[in-house]
Design a protein around this motif. Structure first.
Motif, PDB file in Angstrom:
ATOM      1  N   GLU A 140       0.828  -1.211   0.000  1.00 23.25           N
ATOM      2  CA  GLU A 140       0.000   0.000   0.000  1.00 23.25           C
ATOM      3  C   GLU A 140       0.862   1.260   0.000  1.00 23.25           C
ATOM      4  O   GLU A 140       0.530   2.244  -0.664  1.00 23.25           O
ATOM      5  N   PHE A 141       1.979   1.217   0.702  1.00 27.93           N
ATOM      6  CA  PHE A 141       2.893   2.359   0.688  1.00 27.93           C
ATOM      7  C   PHE A 141       3.499   2.526  -0.703  1.00 27.93           C
ATOM      8  O   PHE A 141       3.641   3.645  -1.191  1.00 27.93           O
ATOM      9  N   ALA A 142       3.825   1.406  -1.352  1.00 27.04           N
ATOM     10  CA  ALA A 142       4.353   1.459  -2.722  1.00 27.04           C
ATOM     11  C   ALA A 142       3.310   2.046  -3.676  1.00 27.04           C
ATOM     12  O   ALA A 142       3.649   2.810  -4.579  1.00 27.04           O
ATOM     13  N   SER A 180      -5.761   1.798   4.613  1.00 26.15           N
ATOM     14  CA  SER A 180      -6.130   0.657   5.460  1.00 26.15           C
ATOM     15  C   SER A 180      -5.042   0.139   6.391  1.00 26.15           C
ATOM     16  O   SER A 180      -5.304  -0.077   7.555  1.00 26.15           O
ATOM     17  N   ASN A 181      -3.840  -0.080   5.941  1.00 22.92           N
ATOM     18  CA  ASN A 181      -2.805  -0.644   6.812  1.00 22.92           C
ATOM     19  C   ASN A 181      -1.739   0.359   7.232  1.00 22.92           C
ATOM     20  O   ASN A 181      -0.682  -0.019   7.724  1.00 22.92           O
ATOM     21  N   LEU A 182      -2.018   1.629   7.017  1.00 27.37           N
ATOM     22  CA  LEU A 182      -1.057   2.674   7.374  1.00 27.37           C
ATOM     23  C   LEU A 182      -1.741   3.751   8.209  1.00 27.37           C
ATOM     24  O   LEU A 182      -2.914   4.039   8.000  1.00 27.37           O
ATOM     25  N   PRO A 183      -1.013   4.347   9.116  1.00 24.58           N
ATOM     26  CA  PRO A 183      -1.608   5.435   9.915  1.00 24.58           C
ATOM     27  C   PRO A 183      -1.540   6.775   9.179  1.00 24.58           C
ATOM     28  O   PRO A 183      -1.158   7.794   9.750  1.00 24.58           O
ATOM     29  N   LEU A 184      -1.874   6.769   7.906  1.00 29.47           N
ATOM     30  CA  LEU A 184      -1.813   7.976   7.083  1.00 29.47           C
ATOM     31  C   LEU A 184      -3.181   8.276   6.491  1.00 29.47           C
ATOM     32  O   LEU A 184      -3.939   7.364   6.162  1.00 29.47           O
ATOM     33  N   SER A 185      -3.450   9.559   6.293  1.00 31.40           N
ATOM     34  CA  SER A 185      -4.676   9.980   5.638  1.00 31.40           C
ATOM     35  C   SER A 185      -4.592   9.660   4.143  1.00 31.40           C
ATOM     36  O   SER A 185      -3.521   9.732   3.529  1.00 31.40           O
ATOM     37  N   TYR A 186      -5.730   9.333   3.579  1.00 30.85           N
ATOM     38  CA  TYR A 186      -5.800   9.050   2.143  1.00 30.85           C
ATOM     39  C   TYR A 186      -5.457  10.293   1.322  1.00 30.85           C
ATOM     40  O   TYR A 186      -5.145  10.211   0.149  1.00 30.85           O
ATOM     41  N   SER A 187      -5.477  11.454   1.968  1.00 27.34           N
ATOM     42  CA  SER A 187      -5.110  12.701   1.295  1.00 27.34           C
ATOM     43  C   SER A 187      -3.667  12.694   0.804  1.00 27.34           C
ATOM     44  O   SER A 187      -3.333  13.409  -0.139  1.00 27.34           O
TER      45      SER A 187
END
Length: 164
Positions: free
Chosen positions: A46-48, A119-126
């Protein structure tokens, strides 16, 4: 001075784009190896994907700046130089209008997605959707510079034709 700042920006953008592409390969490779080892890293893919969106928009600006986008110019090549120049200027204006449209709605999309989490990261979809307006603004600036050059060239040719 402005030319030097432009060169520094281009070098920085190229560096970032290349770095992001290397990071994508690294995260996907690491994810595959870890999955094979029985310890999957669900967040790495997801990060990629997040990085991939940024590479697309930064790479699109780089491609625009280097005139490497695909063109369908079969009929345009058959036209006189003056008509080609007019078509080129009009097309650049249309590109700017489209990019401003993308910027406006990309900002709205980013605001709407600010509360949504990857979903699997503590980041906003923004962080993903902000690539659209930022990349579009960069492409608008690149297109304005190109349009200014084309318009100046067109006007100098028009003066030559009118002066004869």
């Amino acid at each position: 001075m402005i030319k030097r700042i432009g060169q520094l920006y281009i070098s920085f953008e190229n560096f970032i784009t290349n770095l992001l592409l290397i990071a994508i390969v690294f995260f996907v490779f690491t994810s595959a190896v870890m999955r094979w080892a029985g310890v999957p890293l669900s967040w790495s893919v997801e990060f990629a994907q997040l990085l991939f969106v940024w590479v697309i928009f930064l790479g699109a600006n780089r491609t625009l700046r280097e005139n490497k986008h695909i063109e369908v110019d079969f009929f345009v090549k058959m036209m006189p130089k003056r008509v080609k120049s007019i078509i080129d200027i009009v097309m650049n204006i249309l590109v700017i209008a489209f990019l401003l449209f993308l910027t406006k709605y990309g900002i709205q999309l980013s605001i709407e997605n600010s509360v949504r989490q990857i979903s699997n990261l503590p980041l906003s979809y923004s962080f993903i959707t902000m690539a659209v307006p930022i990349g579009s603004i960069l492409m608008v600036l690149t297109t304005i510079i190109k349009l200014k050059e084309k318009f100046t060239k067109f006007m100098s040719r028009s003066e030559l034709i009118g002066g004869k």
